[in-house]
Design an enzyme around this catalytic site. Structure first.
Site, PDB file in Angstrom:
ATOM      1  N   TYR A 198       0.811  -1.236   0.000  1.00  0.00           N
ATOM      2  CA  TYR A 198       0.000   0.000   0.000  1.00  0.00           C
ATOM      3  C   TYR A 198       0.841   1.282   0.000  1.00  0.00           C
ATOM      4  O   TYR A 198       2.049   1.204   0.042  1.00  0.00           O
ATOM      5  CB  TYR A 198      -1.104  -0.022   1.049  1.00  0.00           C
ATOM      6  CG  TYR A 198      -0.791  -0.136   2.534  1.00  0.00           C
ATOM      7  CD1 TYR A 198       0.459   0.084   3.059  1.00  0.00           C
ATOM      8  CD2 TYR A 198      -1.824  -0.452   3.412  1.00  0.00           C
ATOM      9  CE1 TYR A 198       0.681   0.001   4.425  1.00  0.00           C
ATOM     10  CE2 TYR A 198      -1.611  -0.542   4.786  1.00  0.00           C
ATOM     11  CZ  TYR A 198      -0.358  -0.307   5.276  1.00  0.00           C
ATOM     12  OH  TYR A 198      -0.153  -0.386   6.620  1.00  0.00           O
ATOM     13  N   GLU A 199       0.161   2.391  -0.148  1.00  0.00           N
ATOM     14  CA  GLU A 199       0.810   3.702  -0.397  1.00  0.00           C
ATOM     15  C   GLU A 199       1.660   3.646  -1.672  1.00  0.00           C
ATOM     16  O   GLU A 199       2.725   4.244  -1.752  1.00  0.00           O
ATOM     17  CB  GLU A 199       1.684   4.128   0.793  1.00  0.00           C
ATOM     18  CG  GLU A 199       0.945   4.281   2.102  1.00  0.00           C
ATOM     19  CD  GLU A 199      -0.036   5.441   2.144  1.00  0.00           C
ATOM     20  OE1 GLU A 199       0.031   6.337   1.284  1.00  0.00           O
ATOM     21  OE2 GLU A 199      -0.897   5.429   3.032  1.00  0.00           O
ATOM     22  N   GLY A 200       1.172   2.944  -2.666  1.00  0.00           N
ATOM     23  CA  GLY A 200       1.936   2.741  -3.908  1.00  0.00           C
ATOM     24  C   GLY A 200       2.838   1.547  -3.711  1.00  0.00           C
ATOM     25  O   GLY A 200       3.618   1.517  -2.759  1.00  0.00           O
TER      26      GLY A 200
END
Lengths: 602, 248
Positions: free
Chosen positions: A409-411
């Site tokens: 997550y968060e890219g």
């Protein structure tokens, strides 16, 4: 707002570390935190140790109520409003203080870490940074105190890394009084207990998304079941459905078409916060591992007496310490940049946005570093625990599963790696960063006979600093030639971008570690900083190998013949350590310290 | 009601204890200091008095400037003001005289000290302060209620509890029971920020003599390795006890 007296002599712009050297007195190190900041960190750790740790198995039993209860308690302690301005009932503390609290609250469980990150980051920040005064007044005090919980709805079944391709629609109705939202969002953290949702949807056929604030209970809004997840099991993750969901037009957040910008800028924050959120888990896993290794007897002795185990403990400790050095260094750079912009008269929200955006490259690199150090440490933690590591009765199993999400997550780490290089090249193209000149110098240097002057290696870190500057040359050589060859089509050479990004990560991490150890040696003396000096040296040795490998892979992929040979020679020159150290002894010495202290102690 | 809470600045319970200077001085290197746990129970009880009975709470430490973070933590937890008597706390009698001087000057209604401090465990200061002030002293105090100018106490005695009462002013040596562990407060972030703005007065020490002097310290011998003997192998056990341990 300012919390520490911060040395800012040689202010580096974002990405500039690649072409400029920093001095020890110009970087922030965690030992520079003020008494007040340390007290906040300690209070946060006390909260975790006293209120959370004794009941930690509740996370693994998917007790979402437990997570919600803890978030409310965190709100009472003021932990949710660290970076919210005082006028909205927050504490108005600086950026690195918010990093420090995020660090300490996140170590016990990925479930709480995710809930905290989602609430204080993407759940609160879009309103703080882009909301108008009415929206801020209405939502921020409740979010800062934990009365309300926040969530953020961006991802859709068909729009993950490619966020702007979302299909959720917003339609202006009732003569412009309301918006009607239709669509489906997936993987929404805190969905089960959030009161305020920042939702991204497209108005008509706009190029970009637009942000909206949707309150829980709005008609037409419904939720999927809790997802069954590998880890972070008590973090509430649901789908959110919008079916003719009508919200007042004044709930539009920021500007029409501005949603993608909100999403991207929130991500810069989210990335560095995620990096810091991986640190305390790594510290706790290392502490558990050391104490288990000290207790566990095999062949008549503690397994911590074995070199094979000591090697692991030393690497776990070192990587954690290095990731911490790099993360807080960037955190303070961001804080200083925000302060600088404020002093120039930029509005607070604009200063916060631009302040972080400047270091978007570092944020992306640190996200990868932090999450991969976390993964490495938990993996080795399981290994040290042996069979017990695989058992859900010991803390390693949950730590191992929980940290896995951090690389996603968060890219994803792949997106962040490519993004970091792409951003660097864009900065160079825009003339914000002169990569050309230094890259040409390196190319010229390759044609020259190497210098045979030897420096005075008796001065601390003489060789290490030389090496860091060579690592930078290796990157400039590889990236420079690659750009020459591919131009902007280089964005299609993803493997190459990842190689370059790996080199950037190692450069930033090594430099941060060496400068921290040097600064400590300057203040405490070399003897008192001996372990930190060893960790910096150990990391640098590992980095030299990694940089050589990434560089080679990159060179093989695009250069041939004489050019390839010349570049490989250059790479060797830029990554070869002239005075090797005895890595085994260095690792043993680092391990001896944590074994003696029976915990991660730096 | 003016409450004076004595705060000792002591090493964290998990600290590794070492000595320097030929084992005559405690080695503070790398040690984290905290509020003495016995004092923390008393501090929490005092904060309750503030919240429920309108008391004002002053925290006091006799120590050098390095103890100020501990006092500021007490302020963050809820004390109104702090006093540091600027002196090296050489022995219990020296410290007691400093506390008594502050108490006289500030006209406090009660003094809450800990039963003992967990660094040197002398357990003498509270009693000495009471003696110097000619106030009643209740040691090992596990319960305290104040109504008007009278107070009732519960104290722990060997094998049971004792209930007693005394008029204000008085001194107690507090411990767990005064409040429970779950009542102890983690300072909240706002409290920490406010602590910076609360007064912390530094006073010069009054002339006082220490009655004792430290010779040196000795640590217990480290535990030796454990030898496991099979439960069925009595002979081996006897042999080891006789030949190796030499206890039989």
């Amino acid at each position: 707002m300012a919390t520490t007296e911060t040395p800012t002599k040689n202010f580096l712009k974002g990405g500039e570390f690649i072409i400029k050297e920093s001095s020890a007195d110009s970087v922030f190190i965690p030992e520079d935190f003020s008494e007040e900041q340390n007290m906040m960190a300690q209070a946060t750790t006390d909260f975790i140790d006293k209120e959370v740790a004794p009941q930690r198995e509740r996370f693994e039993q998917k007790d979402y109520g437990f997570t919600e209860e803890l978030m409310k308690k965190a709100g009472e302690l003021g932990l949710l409003g660290i970076s919210v301005p005082e006028e909205y009932d927050g504490l108005g503390m600086g950026f690195n203080t918010s990093m420090l609290v995020c660090d300490r609250i996140s170590g016990i469980s990925g479930s709480l870490s995710t809930a905290y990150g989602a609430h204080t980051g993407i759940g609160t920040l879009p309103i703080l940074l882009y909301g108008n005064e009415e929206q801020r007044k209405k939502y921020l005090p409740k979010l800062a105190t934990g009365e309300w919980m926040g969530a953020y709805c961006l991802t859709e079944p068909g729009a993950g890394s490619d966020a702007n391709s979302g299909k959720t629609k917003a339609e202006l109705i009732d003569d412009g009084k309301n918006y009607k939202i239709n669509g489906q969002k997936i993987w929404i953290s805190n969905a089960g207990f959030a009161d305020v949702f920042t939702v991204f949807a497209r108005i008509e056929d706009d190029k970009y998304l637009t942000g909206f604030i949707v309150e829980k209970g709005t008609e037409g809004m419904s939720f999927g079941e809790e997802e069954n997840k590998l880890g972070i099991r008590a973090s509430s993750t649901r789908q959110v459905f919008f079916n003719d969901c009508v919200i007042p037009a004044e709930n539009l957040l920021g500007e029409r078409n501005g949603g993608f910008k909100i999403a991207m800028n929130s991500l810069n924050y989210g990335r560095i916060k995620l990096a810091v959120a991986c640190l305390d888990a790594a510290r706790r896993v290392t502490t558990h591992s050391v104490s288990y290794a000290n207790e566990r007897k095999q062949f008549g002795t503690s397994i911590s007496s074995f070199g094979a185990i000591q090697q692991k403990l030393a690497e776990m400790t070192t990587k954690t310490w290095v990731a911490e050095s790099a993360t807080y260094r960037a955190g303070q750079d961001i804080e200083n940049n925000i302060e600088r912009l404020l002093a120039e008269g930029v509005s607070p929200s604009e200063a916060k946005l631009k302040g972080v955006e400047e270091y978007a490259i570092e944020c992306a690199l640190l996200k990868v570093l932090g999450s991969e150090v976390g993964s490495y440490v938990s993996d080795e933690g399981v290994q040290i625990f042996g069979g017990m590591g695989y058992s859900a009765d010991a803390p390693m199993e949950a730590a191992y599963r929980d940290v896995r999400i951090a690389r996603i997550y968060e890219g994803t780490n792949e997106i962040n790696r490519m993004h970091s290089v792409a951003m660097l090249l864009k900065k160079a193209l825009k003339g914000e960063l002169d990569l050309m000149q230094p890259a040409m110098q390196v190319a010229d240097e390759l044609m020259e006979i190497p210098s045979f002057d030897t420096a005075d290696y008796s001065v601390l870190f003489t060789e290490e600093k030389e090496m860091i500057s060579k690592f930078k040359k290796a990157l400039l050589m590889v990236a420079g030639k690659a750009v020459q060859k591919y131009g902007m089509d280089i964005e299609d050479e993803q493997e190459l971008l990842m190689n370059a990004s790996d080199m950037m990560i190692e450069i930033y991490a090594t430099e941060s570690a060496v400068l921290r150890a040097e600064k400590l040696a300057q203040t405490k003396g070399e003897e008192a900083a001996a372990h930190q000096i060893n960790m910096a040296k150990l990391y640098l040795n590992n980095a030299a190998e990694n940089i050589a490998r990434s560089g080679r892979e990159a060179i093989y992929s695009f250069a041939e013949g004489d050019e390839q040979r010349m570049m490989l020679m250059g790479l060797k020159r830029f990554s070869k350590i002239s005075n090797p150290i005895n890595l085994k002894e260095v690792r043993r010495s680092i391990a001896a310290k944590v074994i003696e202290e029976n915990k991660y102690c730096f | 009601m003016k409450v004076l809470v004595c705060i000792s600045h002591v090493p964290d319970t998990t600290s590794k204890i070492n000595f320097t200077n030929n084992n005559t001085e405690f080695d503070k290197n790398g040690v984290q200091f905290v509020i003495n746990p016995y004092d923390e129970f008393g501090l929490t009880r005092a904060v309750w008095l503030k919240e429920k009975q309108g008391a004002s709470v002053t925290v006091l430490n006799v120590g050098t400037a390095e103890t100020e973070p501990t006092l500021r933590k007490a302020l963050a937890i809820g004390a109104d003001e702090a006093i540091r008597v600027d002196a090296e706390p050489t022995d219990a009698f020296f410290v007691a005289q400093q506390i008594a001087a502050v108490a006289k000057e500030g006209e406090y209604d009660l003094i809450i000290a800990g039963r003992e401090s967990i660094d040197y465990n002398g357990g003498q200061v509270g009693g000495m302060v009471a003696a110097l002030l000619k106030w009643p002293f209740i040691n090992a105090c596990v319960g305290m209620e104040i109504e008007g100018d009278k107070a009732s106490f519960t104290r722990e005695i060997d094998g049971g509890k004792e209930k007693l009462s005394a008029p204000l002013p008085f001194v107690i040596g507090g411990q767990k029971g005064l409040v429970e562990e779950s009542d102890l407060r983690i300072p909240n972030m706002r409290g920490i920020m406010q602590a910076r703005k609360k007064p912390l007065a530094v006073k010069e020490a009054v002339d006082a003599e220490a009655k004792t002097k430290v010779g040196d310290f000795a640590k217990p011998e480290p535990k030796g390795a454990v030898t496991m003997v099979d439960a069925d192998n009595m002979e081996e056990l006897v042999k080891l006890l006789h030949e190796k341990a030499k206890v039989i």
